[in-house]
Design a protein around this motif. Structure first.
Motif, PDB file in Angstrom:
ATOM      1  N   GLY A   1      14.896  60.998  12.642  1.00 39.36           N
ATOM      2  CA  GLY A   1      16.136  61.314  12.899  1.00 39.36           C
ATOM      3  C   GLY A   1      17.177  60.802  11.817  1.00 39.36           C
ATOM      4  O   GLY A   1      16.409  60.144  10.904  1.00 39.36           O
ATOM      5  N   THR A   2      18.235  61.436  11.481  1.00 37.05           N
ATOM      6  CA  THR A   2      19.009  61.205  10.407  1.00 37.05           C
ATOM      7  C   THR A   2      20.147  60.217  10.846  1.00 37.05           C
ATOM      8  O   THR A   2      20.809  60.750  11.812  1.00 37.05           O
ATOM      9  CB  THR A   2      19.534  62.483   9.795  1.00 37.05           C
ATOM     10  OG1 THR A   2      18.614  63.314   9.490  1.00 37.05           O
ATOM     11  CG2 THR A   2      20.231  62.110   8.346  1.00 37.05           C
ATOM     12  N   LEU A   3      20.428  59.458  10.067  1.00 38.40           N
ATOM     13  CA  LEU A   3      21.524  58.376  10.192  1.00 38.40           C
ATOM     14  C   LEU A   3      22.796  58.902   9.566  1.00 38.40           C
ATOM     15  O   LEU A   3      22.888  59.424   8.697  1.00 38.40           O
ATOM     16  CB  LEU A   3      21.331  56.982   9.740  1.00 38.40           C
ATOM     17  CG  LEU A   3      22.629  56.107   9.706  1.00 38.40           C
ATOM     18  CD1 LEU A   3      23.029  55.714  11.149  1.00 38.40           C
ATOM     19  CD2 LEU A   3      22.486  54.867   8.959  1.00 38.40           C
ATOM     20  N   VAL A   4      23.757  59.199  10.683  1.00 32.60           N
ATOM     21  CA  VAL A   4      24.809  60.106  10.212  1.00 32.60           C
ATOM     22  C   VAL A   4      26.021  58.972   9.793  1.00 32.60           C
ATOM     23  O   VAL A   4      26.617  59.007   8.535  1.00 32.60           O
ATOM     24  CB  VAL A   4      25.506  60.892  11.547  1.00 32.60           C
ATOM     25  CG1 VAL A   4      26.888  61.461  10.820  1.00 32.60           C
ATOM     26  CG2 VAL A   4      24.491  62.056  11.659  1.00 32.60           C
ATOM     27  N   GLN A   5      26.211  57.964  10.795  1.00 29.63           N
ATOM     28  CA  GLN A   5      27.207  57.005  10.400  1.00 29.63           C
ATOM     29  C   GLN A   5      26.803  55.697  11.220  1.00 29.63           C
ATOM     30  O   GLN A   5      26.317  55.923  12.408  1.00 29.63           O
ATOM     31  CB  GLN A   5      28.697  57.224  10.374  1.00 29.63           C
ATOM     32  CG  GLN A   5      28.865  57.539  11.807  1.00 29.63           C
ATOM     33  CD  GLN A   5      30.631  57.890  11.827  1.00 29.63           C
ATOM     34  OE1 GLN A   5      31.341  57.026  11.265  1.00 29.63           O
ATOM     35  NE2 GLN A   5      30.904  59.054  12.465  1.00 29.63           N
ATOM     36  N   TRP A   6      27.073  54.543  10.603  1.00 26.72           N
ATOM     37  CA  TRP A   6      27.040  53.251  11.494  1.00 26.72           C
ATOM     38  C   TRP A   6      28.421  52.991  12.081  1.00 26.72           C
ATOM     39  O   TRP A   6      29.545  53.392  11.445  1.00 26.72           O
ATOM     40  CB  TRP A   6      27.017  52.018  10.202  1.00 26.72           C
ATOM     41  CG  TRP A   6      25.338  52.028   9.746  1.00 26.72           C
ATOM     42  CD1 TRP A   6      24.937  52.098   8.560  1.00 26.72           C
ATOM     43  CD2 TRP A   6      24.595  51.698  10.659  1.00 26.72           C
ATOM     44  NE1 TRP A   6      23.658  51.919   8.462  1.00 26.72           N
ATOM     45  CE2 TRP A   6      23.168  51.641   9.889  1.00 26.72           C
ATOM     46  CE3 TRP A   6      23.961  51.395  12.190  1.00 26.72           C
ATOM     47  CZ2 TRP A   6      21.925  51.191  10.282  1.00 26.72           C
ATOM     48  CZ3 TRP A   6      22.937  51.004  12.521  1.00 26.72           C
ATOM     49  CH2 TRP A   6      21.843  51.119  11.448  1.00 26.72           C
ATOM     50  N   LYS A   7      28.575  52.671  13.278  1.00 28.74           N
ATOM     51  CA  LYS A   7      29.761  52.407  13.885  1.00 28.74           C
ATOM     52  C   LYS A   7      29.994  50.991  13.868  1.00 28.74           C
ATOM     53  O   LYS A   7      31.184  50.539  14.238  1.00 28.74           O
ATOM     54  CB  LYS A   7      29.849  52.823  15.482  1.00 28.74           C
ATOM     55  CG  LYS A   7      29.297  54.583  15.480  1.00 28.74           C
ATOM     56  CD  LYS A   7      30.471  55.111  15.522  1.00 28.74           C
ATOM     57  CE  LYS A   7      30.101  56.688  16.037  1.00 28.74           C
ATOM     58  NZ  LYS A   7      31.156  57.777  15.705  1.00 28.74           N
ATOM     59  N   LYS A   8      29.182  50.137  13.298  1.00 32.30           N
ATOM     60  CA  LYS A   8      29.455  48.750  13.151  1.00 32.30           C
ATOM     61  C   LYS A   8      28.851  48.500  11.871  1.00 32.30           C
ATOM     62  O   LYS A   8      28.079  49.235  11.251  1.00 32.30           O
ATOM     63  CB  LYS A   8      28.489  48.012  14.271  1.00 32.30           C
ATOM     64  CG  LYS A   8      28.673  48.200  15.802  1.00 32.30           C
ATOM     65  CD  LYS A   8      30.021  47.437  15.886  1.00 32.30           C
ATOM     66  CE  LYS A   8      30.433  47.652  17.369  1.00 32.30           C
ATOM     67  NZ  LYS A   8      31.509  47.071  17.782  1.00 32.30           N
ATOM     68  N   GLN A   9      29.447  47.190  11.247  1.00 32.57           N
ATOM     69  CA  GLN A   9      28.992  46.921   9.870  1.00 32.57           C
ATOM     70  C   GLN A   9      28.297  45.364   9.961  1.00 32.57           C
ATOM     71  O   GLN A   9      28.411  44.915  11.044  1.00 32.57           O
ATOM     72  CB  GLN A   9      30.465  46.765   8.794  1.00 32.57           C
ATOM     73  CG  GLN A   9      31.017  48.308   8.843  1.00 32.57           C
ATOM     74  CD  GLN A   9      30.129  49.282   8.212  1.00 32.57           C
ATOM     75  OE1 GLN A   9      29.462  48.899   7.265  1.00 32.57           O
ATOM     76  NE2 GLN A   9      30.353  50.488   8.727  1.00 32.57           N
ATOM     77  N   ALA A  10      27.669  45.015   9.131  1.00 33.13           N
ATOM     78  CA  ALA A  10      27.059  43.931   8.737  1.00 33.13           C
ATOM     79  C   ALA A  10      28.039  42.664   9.196  1.00 33.13           C
ATOM     80  O   ALA A  10      29.376  42.944   8.800  1.00 33.13           O
ATOM     81  CB  ALA A  10      26.505  43.418   7.597  1.00 33.13           C
ATOM     82  N   GLY A  11      27.826  41.531  10.143  1.00 31.96           N
ATOM     83  CA  GLY A  11      28.733  40.677  10.468  1.00 31.96           C
ATOM     84  C   GLY A  11      29.580  41.282  11.959  1.00 31.96           C
ATOM     85  O   GLY A  11      30.231  40.042  12.422  1.00 31.96           O
ATOM     86  N   ASP A  12      29.612  42.439  12.016  1.00 32.66           N
ATOM     87  CA  ASP A  12      30.286  42.641  13.576  1.00 32.66           C
ATOM     88  C   ASP A  12      29.578  42.332  14.751  1.00 32.66           C
ATOM     89  O   ASP A  12      28.316  42.409  14.686  1.00 32.66           O
ATOM     90  CB  ASP A  12      30.306  44.211  13.627  1.00 32.66           C
ATOM     91  CG  ASP A  12      31.331  45.047  12.639  1.00 32.66           C
ATOM     92  OD1 ASP A  12      32.066  43.991  11.978  1.00 32.66           O
ATOM     93  OD2 ASP A  12      31.621  45.943  12.633  1.00 32.66           O
TER      94      ASP A  12
END
Lengths: 85, 387
Positions: free
Chosen positions: B16-27
């Protein structure tokens, strides 16, 4: 507003609601006397969403027994243009 | 530490292809919360977190295409120390797995404090599904402008491989792979019976008369509920075939076959369908169809179905001979509701009837139990008030 104008407005509004439900369909070639379901490949969920959209847009209650009268463009226009009690 | 991996969202999904993160490091992330959007052969899927904690690091970049099982992020579960070393598998995965990469512009870490963004830009961001907090503003004092949103939208767009035609072709391939595997591996048997729907139709008509327009039920919801309840009596059909044996599923998650307007189909899960009231099932089903067609299904909906129900009656088909979706072991198909002569108490009367069929995996069940399953569906549809 003349009757023709009012009818045109209603027609455009109905077509817009159909377009919301079947965005890929070509509404310019829609036959007004034939069922949407066959022409636009609407299923029962689509059709239910359509009558609910009519209900919200035109502030009308449509009993389920009247649904068949809303299955063609001409049918919708006849129902929506009729004087309401 | 918990690994967040590329999930398997269908029988033959391999990457699968990651389209976008809905969370960031630290969230912070809670179990069931959407953490990423992943593009599969079939659709863009919102992937949920399986755990609650804080995101330690993200290992996959938007645009990366990675195999199923690749560790994409590391989540520190609540109560764990903050400095645990990176998981070895995660390190390996991060180094070796990207097989395809679309270059994307770096995205700044989330800003703290008040975000400088105009209402118009905020509105556009919402329409595009972008989180302004993760964008780099180029306006005065770093304010986010309409152009910034446009640019970010364009980046998201290029990370999605291909357009509608491409997706259709890939979906066809996915369906082809799953169905070929089904016919290659699953020894299907088929049973069918005709159900008198007179009581159910009359009951539904009365129920809908009493309901406001927005809460009316579709006839198809009765069928789904009847199948879900019947499965409690014949749980061997609510199972997945794993490693040479049928494993019964805990919950009854009905995969509802939904045809997509541009072609193809998906059968996402109606979770715990046996426990939902008809009203709740209707609402859930409506929402599912809407999201399936908009391409925003969730990972659990794609991976959880324990049986499939398909209703092909809409176009006039009277009987379905279904192909099981592996690793499921059964599929129930309903044809068109038709009025037919029916003999009851020695009289021939017109009745609305429906042909129901069962396609089942002979490795997991036998015809006798299949007959019990269909009879139970019939029995339940004769008592619509208990559905």
């Amino acid at each position: 507003m003349s009757n023709t104008e009012a009818l045109n407005n209603t027609r455009n509004l109905v077509l817009r609601l159909l377009n919301d439900i079947a965005p890929e369909a070509d509404l310019t070639s829609l036959r007004p006397d034939l069922s949407f379901r066959d022409q636009l490949d609407l299923d029962s969920m689509d059709f239910l969403n359509f009558v609910v959209a009519l209900h919200k847009e035109f502030q009308i209650e449509i009993p389920e027994s009247d649904y068949p009268q809303y299955m063609t463009l001409n049918g919708c226009l006849a129902q929506l243009s009729a004087p309401r009690s | 530490m918990a690994d967040f991996v590329m999930p398997t969202l269908g029988a033959d999904m391999t990457e699968g292809t990651l389209v976008q993160w809905k969370k960031q490091a630290g969230d912070r992330v809670t179990k069931g919360e959407i953490i990423a959007e992943v593009d599969t052969e079939k659709a863009a899927i919102e992937v949920e977190s399986h755990t609650t904690g804080t995101i330690e690091r993200l290992l996959t970049q938007p645009g990366d295409k990675v195999p199923v099982g690749t560790v994409m992020a590391v989540i520190r579960e609540d109560g764990q120390p903050t400095t645990a070393p990176i998981h070895e598998a995660a390190r390996r995965a991060a180094v070796t797995t990207p097989v395809h990469r679309v270059e994307v512009a770096p995205v700044s870490p989330p800003q703290t404090g008040r975000l400088r963004i105009s209402p118009a830009a905020r509105k556009l961001a919402a329409e595009r599904g972008l989180d302004p907090a993760h964008l780099q503003g180029t306006g005065p004092d770093g304010a986010i402008t309409l152009e910034d949103i446009e640019r970010a939208g364009a980046i998201t767009e290029v990370t999605k491989p291909g357009g509608v035609a491409d997706r259709q072709a890939r979906m066809r391939q996915t369906i082809a792979a799953a169905m070929a595997r089904s016919k290659r591996e699953i020894p299907h048997y088929y049973l069918s019976t005709t159900i008198d729907m007179g009581r159910a139709v009359t009951w539904l008509k009365q129920a809908n008369e009493a309901r406001p327009m927005t809460e009316r039920l579709l006839y198809g919801v009765l069928l789904i509920k009847a199948v879900a309840l019947a499965l409690r009596r014949v749980p061997e059909f609510n199972a997945l075939w794993k490693d040479g044996a049928a494993v019964r599923s805990e919950g009854i998650h009905i995969g509802a076959a939904i045809s997509l307007r541009q072609g193809g189909l998906v059968a996402p899960a109606l979770h715990d369908a046996d426990q939902l009231s008809l009203s709740d099932l209707m609402k859930t089903f409506q929402d599912l169809v809407k999201r399936a067609r908009a391409g925003s299904l969730r990972s659990s909906e794609m991976s959880d179905p324990t049986i499939t129900v398909t209703s092909l009656g809409e176009q006039g088909v009277e009987i379905v001979f279904g192909v099981i979706y592996p690793p499921q072991v059964a599929l129930v198909g309903f044809g068109k509701l038709v009025e037919r002569p029916w003999v009851t108490n020695g009289q021939v009367v017109p009745r609305p009837v429906v042909m129901v069929s069962l396609s089942a995996d002979h490795r997991a069940s036998d015809g006798h139990r299949g007959g019990v399953f269909l009879a139970e569906i019939d029995r339940l549809l004769q008592e619509p008030h208990i559905l």
